[in-house]
Design a protein around this motif. Structure first.
Motif, PDB file in Angstrom:
ATOM      1  N   THR A  67       0.809  -1.217   0.000  1.00  0.00           N
ATOM      2  CA  THR A  67       0.000   0.000   0.000  1.00  0.00           C
ATOM      3  C   THR A  67       0.845   1.272   0.000  1.00  0.00           C
ATOM      4  O   THR A  67       0.317   2.356   0.214  1.00  0.00           O
ATOM      5  N   TRP A  68       2.156   1.159  -0.216  1.00  0.00           N
ATOM      6  CA  TRP A  68       3.034   2.323  -0.221  1.00  0.00           C
ATOM      7  C   TRP A  68       2.803   3.098  -1.513  1.00  0.00           C
ATOM      8  O   TRP A  68       3.057   2.588  -2.605  1.00  0.00           O
ATOM      9  N   PRO A  69       2.304   4.323  -1.433  1.00  0.00           N
ATOM     10  CA  PRO A  69       1.986   5.077  -2.647  1.00  0.00           C
ATOM     11  C   PRO A  69       3.214   5.391  -3.503  1.00  0.00           C
ATOM     12  O   PRO A  69       4.298   5.672  -2.992  1.00  0.00           O
ATOM     13  N   GLU A  70       3.011   5.362  -4.796  1.00  0.00           N
ATOM     14  CA  GLU A  70       4.069   5.701  -5.734  1.00  0.00           C
ATOM     15  C   GLU A  70       4.479   7.155  -5.514  1.00  0.00           C
ATOM     16  O   GLU A  70       3.630   8.030  -5.320  1.00  0.00           O
ATOM     17  N   GLY A  71       5.766   7.399  -5.520  1.00  0.00           N
ATOM     18  CA  GLY A  71       6.259   8.756  -5.367  1.00  0.00           C
ATOM     19  C   GLY A  71       6.557   9.174  -3.940  1.00  0.00           C
ATOM     20  O   GLY A  71       7.075  10.262  -3.712  1.00  0.00           O
ATOM     21  N   TYR A  72       6.236   8.318  -2.960  1.00  0.00           N
ATOM     22  CA  TYR A  72       6.568   8.650  -1.570  1.00  0.00           C
ATOM     23  C   TYR A  72       8.080   8.503  -1.371  1.00  0.00           C
ATOM     24  O   TYR A  72       8.693   7.567  -1.877  1.00  0.00           O
ATOM     25  N   ARG A 122       3.491  13.636   4.318  1.00  0.00           N
ATOM     26  CA  ARG A 122       2.368  12.692   4.430  1.00  0.00           C
ATOM     27  C   ARG A 122       2.420  11.881   5.723  1.00  0.00           C
ATOM     28  O   ARG A 122       1.410  11.595   6.323  1.00  0.00           O
ATOM     29  N   GLU A 123       3.629  11.464   6.126  1.00  0.00           N
ATOM     30  CA  GLU A 123       3.802  10.634   7.317  1.00  0.00           C
ATOM     31  C   GLU A 123       5.033  11.115   8.070  1.00  0.00           C
ATOM     32  O   GLU A 123       5.907  11.753   7.489  1.00  0.00           O
ATOM     33  N   MET A 124       5.084  10.753   9.361  1.00  0.00           N
ATOM     34  CA  MET A 124       6.256  11.078  10.174  1.00  0.00           C
ATOM     35  C   MET A 124       6.486   9.987  11.194  1.00  0.00           C
ATOM     36  O   MET A 124       5.555   9.327  11.640  1.00  0.00           O
ATOM     37  N   GLY A 125       7.750   9.869  11.577  1.00  0.00           N
ATOM     38  CA  GLY A 125       8.139   8.991  12.677  1.00  0.00           C
ATOM     39  C   GLY A 125       9.111   9.726  13.575  1.00  0.00           C
ATOM     40  O   GLY A 125      10.023  10.398  13.087  1.00  0.00           O
ATOM     41  N   GLU A 126       8.890   9.636  14.864  1.00  0.00           N
ATOM     42  CA  GLU A 126       9.788  10.254  15.842  1.00  0.00           C
ATOM     43  C   GLU A 126      10.381   9.167  16.719  1.00  0.00           C
ATOM     44  O   GLU A 126       9.661   8.278  17.192  1.00  0.00           O
ATOM     45  N   VAL A 127      11.678   9.224  16.928  1.00  0.00           N
ATOM     46  CA  VAL A 127      12.371   8.315  17.835  1.00  0.00           C
ATOM     47  C   VAL A 127      12.689   9.115  19.085  1.00  0.00           C
ATOM     48  O   VAL A 127      13.460  10.074  19.030  1.00  0.00           O
ATOM     49  N   PHE A 137      13.224  19.475  13.767  1.00  0.00           N
ATOM     50  CA  PHE A 137      13.593  18.582  12.680  1.00  0.00           C
ATOM     51  C   PHE A 137      13.138  17.171  13.042  1.00  0.00           C
ATOM     52  O   PHE A 137      13.828  16.465  13.772  1.00  0.00           O
ATOM     53  N   PRO A 138      11.955  16.744  12.549  1.00  0.00           N
ATOM     54  CA  PRO A 138      11.465  15.399  12.862  1.00  0.00           C
ATOM     55  C   PRO A 138      12.463  14.344  12.384  1.00  0.00           C
ATOM     56  O   PRO A 138      13.176  14.549  11.398  1.00  0.00           O
ATOM     57  N   ASP A 139      12.489  13.216  13.080  1.00  0.00           N
ATOM     58  CA  ASP A 139      13.458  12.175  12.745  1.00  0.00           C
ATOM     59  C   ASP A 139      13.231  11.580  11.363  1.00  0.00           C
ATOM     60  O   ASP A 139      14.160  11.453  10.575  1.00  0.00           O
ATOM     61  N   ILE A 140      11.993  11.186  11.069  1.00  0.00           N
ATOM     62  CA  ILE A 140      11.660  10.545   9.793  1.00  0.00           C
ATOM     63  C   ILE A 140      10.485  11.301   9.195  1.00  0.00           C
ATOM     64  O   ILE A 140       9.456  11.478   9.854  1.00  0.00           O
ATOM     65  N   VAL A 141      10.639  11.742   7.948  1.00  0.00           N
ATOM     66  CA  VAL A 141       9.595  12.503   7.274  1.00  0.00           C
ATOM     67  C   VAL A 141       9.341  11.861   5.914  1.00  0.00           C
ATOM     68  O   VAL A 141      10.261  11.738   5.097  1.00  0.00           O
ATOM     69  N   ILE A 142       8.099  11.475   5.682  1.00  0.00           N
ATOM     70  CA  ILE A 142       7.711  10.886   4.407  1.00  0.00           C
ATOM     71  C   ILE A 142       7.004  11.972   3.599  1.00  0.00           C
ATOM     72  O   ILE A 142       6.023  12.555   4.064  1.00  0.00           O
ATOM     73  N   THR A 143       7.520  12.234   2.404  1.00  0.00           N
ATOM     74  CA  THR A 143       6.896  13.217   1.530  1.00  0.00           C
ATOM     75  C   THR A 143       6.361  12.531   0.273  1.00  0.00           C
ATOM     76  O   THR A 143       6.839  11.461  -0.113  1.00  0.00           O
ATOM     77  N   ASP A 144       5.357  13.170  -0.327  1.00  0.00           N
ATOM     78  CA  ASP A 144       4.861  12.635  -1.598  1.00  0.00           C
ATOM     79  C   ASP A 144       5.664  13.246  -2.742  1.00  0.00           C
ATOM     80  O   ASP A 144       6.607  14.015  -2.511  1.00  0.00           O
ATOM     81  N   LYS A 145       5.305  12.919  -3.965  1.00  0.00           N
ATOM     82  CA  LYS A 145       6.112  13.362  -5.112  1.00  0.00           C
ATOM     83  C   LYS A 145       6.104  14.874  -5.297  1.00  0.00           C
ATOM     84  O   LYS A 145       6.958  15.414  -5.996  1.00  0.00           O
TER      85      LYS A 145
END
Length: 141
Positions: free
Chosen positions: A25-30, A64-69, A51-59
């Protein structure tokens, strides 16, 4: 270890969870971005730039998504966690934000309580462990 543990955890999670192996389900361009060791993507919060640890961007470059450790989860992180969650999408069946928090194993309940008590929408809280040789494992919660 010459590299800070936090950075190892961030890079391992980014490489193995965004997307996770076999995810269909991982969108194309992420694109999965990390802010370790170099800070590249920032967000504004009520207490300043973060500065968030993990940042998911679209094309198009939209977050779109984030992860923080979080190595030490506390009230100090609430402004950053709130701002990060607010910027992610809620394209989920339950309408929760695509926001994930990773904490040392055993601290998941405290992290979840902090998020819930502060009305922060999230898709998951996960624990992690570090092995003797620096290997990172994600612990289901």
């Amino acid at each position: 270890m010459s590299e800070p543990i936090h950075d190892i955890v961030v890079r391992t999670i980014a490489a193995t969870r965004f997307p996770f192996p076999g995810q269909t389900t991982w969108p194309e361009g992420y694109v999965t971005n990390t802010n370790v060791p170099t800070r590249t993507i920032s967000i504004e919060t009520p207490v300043g730039t973060h500065f968030p640890d993990i940042v998911i961007t679209d094309k198009t470059g939209v977050i779109r998504e984030m992860g923080e450790v979080e190595m030490n989860i506390s009230e100090n992180e609430v402004p950053y966690l709130t701002a990060g969650s607010a910027l992610t999408d809620n394209d989920t069946p339950t309408q929760v934000k695509h926001f994930f928090v990773y904490v040392p194993a055993g601290h998941e309940k405290r992290a979840q309580k902090l998020l819930d008590d502060n009305g922060i929408s999230y898709a998951g809280v996960r624990g992690f462990t570090i092995g003797e040789k620096g290997e990172v494992s994600i612990v289901p919660y």
